[in-house]
Design an enzyme around this catalytic site. Structure first.
Site, PDB file in Angstrom:
ATOM      1  N   ARG A 148      15.900  10.675  52.662  1.00 26.79           N
ATOM      2  CA  ARG A 148      16.207   9.332  53.144  1.00 26.79           C
ATOM      3  C   ARG A 148      15.026   8.869  53.999  1.00 26.79           C
ATOM      4  NH1 ARG A 148      21.077  12.282  54.108  1.00 26.79           N
ATOM      5  NH2 ARG A 148      22.858  11.493  52.898  1.00 26.79           N
ATOM      6  N   LYS A 172      22.547  12.576  57.811  1.00 31.45           N
ATOM      7  CA  LYS A 172      23.698  11.874  58.373  1.00 31.45           C
ATOM      8  C   LYS A 172      24.684  12.877  58.969  1.00 31.45           C
ATOM      9  CE  LYS A 172      23.519   7.797  55.388  1.00 31.45           C
ATOM     10  NZ  LYS A 172      24.252   6.967  54.398  1.00 31.45           N
ATOM     11  N   HIS A 241      14.010   4.097  48.984  1.00 30.32           N
ATOM     12  CA  HIS A 241      15.267   4.548  48.394  1.00 30.32           C
ATOM     13  C   HIS A 241      15.168   4.631  46.873  1.00 30.32           C
ATOM     14  CE1 HIS A 241      19.052   5.823  50.025  1.00 30.32           C
ATOM     15  NE2 HIS A 241      19.721   5.203  49.077  1.00 30.32           N
ATOM     16  N   ARG A 244      13.990   8.012  46.196  1.00 30.02           N
ATOM     17  CA  ARG A 244      15.089   8.971  46.376  1.00 30.02           C
ATOM     18  C   ARG A 244      16.031   8.940  45.163  1.00 30.02           C
ATOM     19  NH1 ARG A 244      18.732  11.659  50.072  1.00 30.02           N
ATOM     20  NH2 ARG A 244      20.828  10.771  50.017  1.00 30.02           N
ATOM     21  N   HIS A 267      24.518  14.682  50.596  1.00 29.02           N
ATOM     22  CA  HIS A 267      25.716  13.848  50.614  1.00 29.02           C
ATOM     23  C   HIS A 267      26.874  14.603  51.256  1.00 29.02           C
ATOM     24  CE1 HIS A 267      24.338  11.120  47.041  1.00 29.02           C
ATOM     25  NE2 HIS A 267      23.798  10.787  48.191  1.00 29.02           N
ATOM     26  N   TYR A 276      31.924  19.030  47.510  1.00 31.19           N
ATOM     27  CA  TYR A 276      30.503  19.340  47.597  1.00 31.19           C
ATOM     28  C   TYR A 276      30.379  20.837  47.856  1.00 31.19           C
ATOM     29  CZ  TYR A 276      29.529  14.389  47.759  1.00 31.19           C
ATOM     30  OH  TYR A 276      29.438  13.053  47.431  1.00 31.19           O
TER      31      TYR A 276
END
Length: 299
Positions: A148, A172, A241, A244, A267, A276
């Site tokens: 990112r 994140k 992005h 990415r 993610h 995940y």
């Protein structure tokens, strides 16, 4: 029975035990035939060997080909029902579609570059301009590791290990992950590190610097990428992005390993895909080495 006979036996159960209409049974058969055709392209011979990877890969395949989220969800529901039937018949032990969900509706497909456009964008040439060398290192690294923009600009010198060809990023939710770095990106970063001392300020830890010697800003990265695209004669708007998304698309197309790609991207939105798997770094590196067009890591 062969795969086709299992399918027809299931349709007969829907008709005779659940009293589904001919129209509904026709829809169920169509959905399962579509899935069966996809499995053949993946060289999956029978229903018993289907796992999460094949079902999630099918959902992603249908999404990339423009099928609406509601239609994908219906197909997944059909596959789940079919596997519940196979479980009752003691033909399989688990339902591979249980934890797969369709992409959210209304989300446009991300724009990507093909491998040829990436090669043209990241052509190094013989320029000795320190900012151009820095820019190539930045964009090679984004495409190499799927970063990112915020993750890229926050990198410090001690976050990257060129000898091991890996880096650590904080994404994140303040979650950290280790990522492999491809050979092309390593070469570009080494060139930049030779130029960096001429720009840096005392005690500056940032990996990438502005011309003033401070940590580079997100706005500057976006602007420099636009300039680079024009310089390399690419008639397409490319954002960080986009690189990415291209990273994820190219890896997924080459490897088919959706969970590994999700892990590499960092993610964590359970409501979107509901699962995940936390794969170990060696497995991620193996998928990366085999699939990424600019990797070719050593050893």
């Amino acid at each position: 029975m062969d795969s086709g006979q299992y399918l027809e036996a299931f349709i007969q159960v829907l008709r005779s035990e659940k009293y589904y209409s001919d129209h509904t049974c026709k829809n169920y058969r169509r959905d399962l035939l579509n899935f069966q055709r996809y499995l053949k392209t993946q060289e999956v011979a029978d229903w018993q060997t289907v796992g999460y990877r094949e079902v999630s890969g099918y959902a992603a395949f249908r999404h990339r080909n423009g099928l609406k989220s509601t239609s994908i969800q219906r197909e997944l529901s059909t596959i789940r029902s079919f596997y519940q039937y196979l479980i009752r018949q003691k033909l399989v032990k688990s339902n591979p579609a249980r934890e797969v969900s369709a992409p959210k509706s209304g989300q446009p497909l991300p724009k990507t570059c093909d491998a040829e456009q990436i090669d043209r964008l990241l052509r190094s040439g013989s320029s000795k301009d320190e900012l151009f060398i820095r820019d190539l290192a930045i964009f090679e690294l984004i495409y190499s590791s799927g970063l990112r923009l915020a993750e890229l600009v926050s990198l410090n010198l001690n976050d990257i290990d060129l000898k091991q060809q890996q880096l650590i990023v904080t994404g994140k939710g303040n979650k950290t992950r280790y990522l492999p770095i491809g050979a092309k990106a390593c070469e570009a970063i080494k060139r930049w590190l030779k130029e960096r001392p001429g720009l840096t300020r005392p005690d500056e830890e940032a990996l990438f610097l502005s011309k003033l010697g401070k940590r580079i800003s997100t706005r500057s990265v976006q602007s420099r990428l636009n300039q680079l695209a024009k310089r390399q004669d690419i008639n397409q708007h490319i954002s960080p992005h986009t690189l990415r998304h291209s990273f994820a698309t190219h890896l997924l197309e080459s490897s088919g390993d959706l969970r590994a790609v999700q892990e590499l991207l960092g993610h964590a939105n359970i409501s979107t895909t509901q699962i995940y798997t936390h794969l170990d770094f060696q497995h991620l590196a193996k998928v990366y080495d085999a699939a990424h067009p600019r990797a070719k890591r050593k050893g």
